[in-house]
Design a protein around this motif. Structure first.
Motif, PDB file in Angstrom:
ATOM      1  N   ILE A   1       0.832  -1.200   0.000  1.00  0.00           N
ATOM      2  CA  ILE A   1       0.000   0.000   0.000  1.00  0.00           C
ATOM      3  C   ILE A   1       0.872   1.258   0.000  1.00  0.00           C
ATOM      4  CG2 ILE A   1      -1.629   1.361   1.372  1.00  0.00           C
ATOM      5  CD1 ILE A   1      -2.883  -1.224   2.297  1.00  0.00           C
ATOM      6  N   PHE A   2       1.889   1.260   0.869  1.00  0.00           N
ATOM      7  CA  PHE A   2       2.725   2.447   0.967  1.00  0.00           C
ATOM      8  C   PHE A   2       3.641   2.600  -0.250  1.00  0.00           C
ATOM      9  CE2 PHE A   2       1.049   2.718   5.093  1.00  0.00           C
ATOM     10  CZ  PHE A   2       1.239   4.019   5.514  1.00  0.00           C
ATOM     11  N   LEU A   3       3.973   1.473  -0.904  1.00  0.00           N
ATOM     12  CA  LEU A   3       4.806   1.531  -2.096  1.00  0.00           C
ATOM     13  C   LEU A   3       4.048   2.177  -3.257  1.00  0.00           C
ATOM     14  CD1 LEU A   3       7.558   0.547  -3.376  1.00  0.00           C
ATOM     15  CD2 LEU A   3       6.235  -1.410  -4.221  1.00  0.00           C
ATOM     16  N   VAL A   4       2.822   1.661  -3.503  1.00  0.00           N
ATOM     17  CA  VAL A   4       2.094   2.136  -4.690  1.00  0.00           C
ATOM     18  C   VAL A   4       1.499   3.529  -4.465  1.00  0.00           C
ATOM     19  CG1 VAL A   4       1.575  -0.197  -5.461  1.00  0.00           C
ATOM     20  CG2 VAL A   4      -0.074   1.014  -4.033  1.00  0.00           C
ATOM     21  N   ARG A   5       1.489   3.965  -3.199  1.00  0.00           N
ATOM     22  CA  ARG A   5       1.026   5.323  -2.907  1.00  0.00           C
ATOM     23  C   ARG A   5       1.825   6.340  -3.717  1.00  0.00           C
ATOM     24  NH1 ARG A   5       3.239   9.234   0.420  1.00  0.00           N
ATOM     25  NH2 ARG A   5       4.961   7.778   0.621  1.00  0.00           N
TER      26      ARG A   5
END
Lengths: 271, 275
Positions: free
Chosen positions: A225-229
């Motif tokens: 989630i935090f990567l693709v943000r």
């Protein structure tokens, strides 16, 4: 009839429970299609089709770099961390909570320490954990344990401490030693409460899991989630969040089922 | 006959507050002692001290001539008004518990022949209190009366030297209570029990007991109401009843019982000296 006295049948309560969910979905779809009418390339509120496309790649196709099915590896890694953290916390809550609740000398010695640890914000300890355990799995599991174990311990201890005095006295008049009292009275009385504490701790456990994964990880639901943000990839974030909700609700359901199945006596007449 | 239980100069104080003072009692084997008195007169404190739940501030309690430690033990059984049974065990499990504790110090569980023997003993005990067909129920599934029957069976299976009842029937409705009175009288006879029962119900006290003790404050200082504790102000032996001859209680009203005792002249009321 007063609203407090209204009884809702099972089917009706299921249907009524679906109403707000359906309404929210419709609201989302309306807003999303409005945005897409203005800008077909909108990324903030993706349409279901876009989400399905984005997820298809993660679910069914191997990642070209690592050769893994990312969605499933993320899920597995997160569940493993959560399971370990929850498991260790539950065991320590049972062990420490039981002794703290039933033995006044143990409570006098360790009660203050447990309370002290419980009031420290766990995230504040995360740097210490990273320094002590490195950036691997241990630190993430340790964060979950530090985050939820003290609360669970205090809950179990309070429950055992609040057992009616009469029950404890009665067991002693039946010849029970301290050990027998712990094994045959306090332990079984603690079990339903322990499961209850697990259910309540599940929410915070997910928070600490996602936090730990967001800060330092290379796999996991929170990491993804935090990567693709960075790419504003709401078409991945939203399905991931929904998936987390489904996982959490399933675990909660299983715990309730387990408690009712194994400790029917604690659920009174509603079995 | 020497006393089974004797209290010598017992005082119970909580800080400044004196609850019981100068209690001297001798309770012979086979007695059924009812303890009555107004709320706050220390009835339950007396029971707790005998039970070993609390230590008296002063004085000595001895059972069979030996001074008691301030700790509960299997020689004194107890039935409280509530919470006497274990909610996580079935009726049978609740009753076998006492035997398991004695025979299996580490696991507190029995297996094989020992388990069968213990179960058989428990079933017999449960049949005696009228729970023969409720063996596998949990306490939450039973009425208050059934729970108290279970609590009695649980206590009696340990064959205690003395059975302490703390308002055991206080929460039951009148019909059930009458049944329980018959039950406890029968058990008292069949098992040659020695019973101390604390109760609010004066009818119950007179109809069940062979002796009625009344606890009350003997002196009251309006400026320091806590300075004087309760003593035994009446100690009425009801000579007409013994373990072998006690008739089933017929729920006589208290005044009637008192009248009959006045006529037979067996009542000794001694206010100055406790015994």
């Amino acid at each position: 009839m007063r609203w407090v006295n209204r009884r809702i049948s099972r089917t009706n309560s299921l249907l009524m429970g679906l109403i707000p969910i359906v309404l929210l979905t419709v609201l989302y779809l309306v807003l999303a299609s409005e945005r897409h009418a203005l800008n077909p390339a909108d990324k903030i509120l993706p349409l279901p089709g876009a989400m399905a496309d984005a997820m298809k790649g993660l679910i069914f196709e191997r990642d070209r770099l690592s050769g893994r099915y990312l969605f499933w590896s993320d899920t597995l890694a997160s569940l493993q961390r959560l399971g370990l953290g929850l498991g260790i916390s539950t065991l320590s809550a049972l062990l420490v909570g039981l002794l703290l609740g039933i033995l006044p000398p143990v409570r006098a010695t360790f009660g203050m320490l447990v309370t002290g640890i419980a009031v420290i914000p766990p995230i504040a300890l995360l740097p210490i954990l990273f320094i002590a355990f490195g950036l691997g799995e241990t630190a993430k599991v340790a964060l979950i344990v530090i985050g939820i174990a003290p609360v669970m311990i205090r809950d179990v201890a309070a429950h055992i401490g609040a057992l009616p005095r009469e029950t404890i006295i009665k067991a002693q008049t039946l010849g029970a030693s301290t050990w027998q009292l712990i094994l045959r009275v306090a332990l079984p009385q603690a079990m339903p409460r322990l499961i209850h504490a697990m259910r309540l701790a599940l929410g915070p456990a997910w928070v600490f899991l996602i936090s730990a994964e967001a800060i330092a990880s290379d796999i996991g639901l929170g990491y993804r989630i935090f990567l693709v943000r960075r790419y504003l990839a709401m078409d991945v974030i939203l399905p991931y969040v929904a998936w987390i909700a489904i996982l959490a609700a399933t675990i909660d359901f299983l715990l309730v089922y387990l408690s009712r199945r194994m400790f029917a006596w604690a659920h009174g007449a509603d079995r | 006959m020497s006393a089974l239980l004797s209290l010598r100069d017992i005082w119970v104080e909580y800080g400044e507050k004196v609850v019981l003072e100068r209690i001297n009692l001798d309770i012979p084997e086979g007695a059924f002692v009812s303890v009555v008195g107004p709320s706050g007169a220390g009835k339950s404190s007396l029971l707790r001290v005998v039970l070993g739940q609390e230590a008296p501030t002063r004085g000595v309690i001895s059972l069979d001539g030996e001074a008691l430690k301030p700790e509960c033990g299997p020689d004194r059984g107890v039935v409280f008004q509530r919470y006497s049974v274990f909610s996580h065990l079935t009726v049978l499990g609740n009753t076998v518990f006492g035997l398991e504790c004695a025979q299996a110090p580490f696991s507190a569980r029995l297996f094989g022949a020992k388990k069968r023997a213990a179960m058989a003993e428990a079933e017999e005990m449960l049949a005696a209190v009228g729970l023969g067909d409720a063996l596998n129920l949990y306490p939450a599934q039973m009425s208050g009366g059934m729970q108290q029957r279970l609590a009695i069976a649980q206590a009696l299976i340990k064959r205690p030297r003395i059975l302490l009842l703390d308002e055991p029937f206080g929460a039951l409705d009148p019909g059930i209570r009458a049944d329980m009175h018959k039950l406890i009288t029968r058990l008292w006879q069949d098992y040659s029990l020695t019973v101390i029962m604390v109760t609010h119900d004066i009818n119950e006290a007179f109809s069940l007991g062979t002796r009625v003790l009344t606890l009350d404050k003997w002196r009251h200082d309006p400026h320091a109401p806590h300075r004087y504790g309760a003593r035994v102000v009446y100690d009425l032996p009801l000579d007409r009843k013994t373990q072998s001859s006690a008739e089933q209680p017929e729920e006589p009203s208290a005044p009637a019982a008192a009248d009959s005792m006045d006529k037979s002249g067996s009542v000794t009321i001694d206010e100055t000296n406790n015994n």
